[in-house]
Design an enzyme around this catalytic site. Structure first.
Site, short mmCIF file in Angstrom:
data_model
loop_
_atom_site.label_atom_id
_atom_site.label_comp_id
_atom_site.label_asym_id
_atom_site.label_seq_id
_atom_site.Cartn_x
_atom_site.Cartn_y
_atom_site.Cartn_z
N GLY A 37 -10.31 10.32 6.08
CA GLY A 37 -9.71 8.99 6.58
C GLY A 37 -8.81 8.51 5.31
O GLY A 37 -9.02 8.91 4.25
N ALA A 38 -7.55 8.39 5.72
CA ALA A 38 -6.37 8.11 4.78
C ALA A 38 -6.62 7.33 3.80
O ALA A 38 -6.59 7.86 2.49
CB ALA A 38 -4.92 7.46 5.57
N ASN A 167 2.23 6.28 6.99
CA ASN A 167 1.26 7.06 7.80
C ASN A 167 1.54 6.95 9.01
O ASN A 167 0.51 6.58 10.10
CB ASN A 167 -0.15 6.71 7.41
CG ASN A 167 -0.78 7.72 6.55
OD1 ASN A 167 -0.58 8.93 6.47
ND2 ASN A 167 -1.49 7.08 5.47
N GLY A 223 8.51 16.49 2.38
CA GLY A 223 7.72 17.73 2.55
C GLY A 223 7.57 18.73 1.70
O GLY A 223 7.51 18.37 0.28
N ASP A 254 -1.90 11.95 1.43
CA ASP A 254 -3.04 10.96 0.69
C ASP A 254 -3.22 11.39 -0.73
O ASP A 254 -3.49 10.57 -1.70
CB ASP A 254 -4.48 11.20 1.48
CG ASP A 254 -4.33 10.84 3.02
OD1 ASP A 254 -3.60 9.65 2.98
OD2 ASP A 254 -5.00 11.16 3.76
#
Length: 324
Positions: A37-38, A167, A223, A254
């Protein structure tokens, strides 16, 4: 926990299943159950970085909920604020791991966390908390979760910061205007240039800053190229990412957020804050898990001291650092 949490993360964590053997997912018979979970990912990274953290959410009264709370606690995270929902289940998702990307399938509709609402704010223990960390995933779970995030952003902060990781997840059907609104009310915003392009129409840090003037700190991730920090009156600062032999990419964002937040709370200079983010992301890129084992301290110290040429020459592999 030996110290009060400095960072409190709010959001859903779910049971996560990843293949335990090679082959196409439809042929895999053995799966490894972990969690993800983030927001809980960020919370789990922080204790290893010297920052006490807490995670607040809701889980079902079921084996998955009990397991993930136990595992998150084992990372040194304060889970005392997690609520048990007797009527709703813990969400789960399945990740088909691969170095080029990992399709993710969610089974979270009607989960315990999706029932969280703005009343949670009055139950938060904020003594000593310096950062509240949120993400754009939570407001997409339900109307009540959106109301919760808005309530956090509207509450008095004093010296406390609100961190918001955009997100953007197309599969969740997030309202782009809502993401832009919420990000604009935070103090620190993290976003990928690709998702910024979808939300604001640009991934360029300077142009994005003009569209997002409210937050004091803006981090735009590019990225594998690196990340740019825009803060105060200083010119945008770009720091290239490390080259990494990627095992699986999910969770790296994260990890970057945790590394950046930890260095920020410790008063590090801008370049070190970005490098800390890259180093933590690299550790996760080297594993199938959403939270990787931290890089050895000597490796971290050496790379943080490296000049630009040495940093660019380094490559992280499963065996360590290779300089080419």
């Amino acid at each position: 926990m030996t110290s009060p949490p400095e960072v409190l993360c709010i959001g859903e964590s779910m049971a996560l299943f990843v293949p335990a053997e090679p082959g196409p997912p439809e042929q895999v018979r053995s799966w490894l159950r972990t969690f993800g979970g983030a927001e809980s990912n960020v919370a789990c990274h922080l204790p290893a970085l010297g920052v006490p953290s807490a995670w607040v959410s809701a889980v079902g009264d079921d084996p998955f909920g009990r397991a993930l709370v136990r595992e998150i606690a084992s990372a040194g995270v304060d889970v005392s604020g997690v609520e048990i929902d007797l009527a709703r289940p813990t969400g789960l998702y399945v990740k088909e791991s691969g170095a080029q990307g990992s399709p993710v399938r969610y089974y979270r509709t009607g989960s315990a966390a999706s029932a969280l609402g703005p009343d949670l704010v009055s139950r938060l223990h904020l003594g000593g908390v310096r950062v509240l960390h949120l993400s754009g995933i939570t407001p997409a779970l339900s109307a009540s979760c959106l109301a919760l995030v808005r309530a956090v952003l509207e509450a008095p902060r004093g010296e406390r910061l609100v961190s918001f990781d955009v997100n953007h997840r197309p599969a969740l059907g997030q309202d782009l205007s809502v993401l832009a609104e919420l990000a604009g009310r935070a103090d620190l915003v993290l976003t990928g240039d690709d998702e910024a392009e979808r939300v604001w129409g640009t991934g360029d840090p300077a142009r994005l800053r003009k569209l997002l003037p409210g937050p004091r700190t803006l981090v735009v991730k590019h990225g594998e190229r690196g990340a740019t920090l825009v803060e105060g009156e200083a010119a945008p600062l770009f720091e290239p990412a490390l080259r990494v032999d990627v095992i699986e990419p999910v969770g790296a964002g994260d990890a970057f957020a945790a590394g950046f937040l930890a260095a920020t709370l410790r008063g590090a200079d801008p370049s070190t804050r970005l490098r800390r983010g890259h180093l933590q992301a690299a550790a996760t890129l080297l594993t199938h898990d959403d939270v990787g084992v931290p890089l050895p301290a000597p490796v971290v110290d050496t790379l943080l001291r490296a000049d630009a040429e040495e940093w660019s020459a380094a490559r992280l592999t499963g065996e360590g650092v290779v300089v080419r």
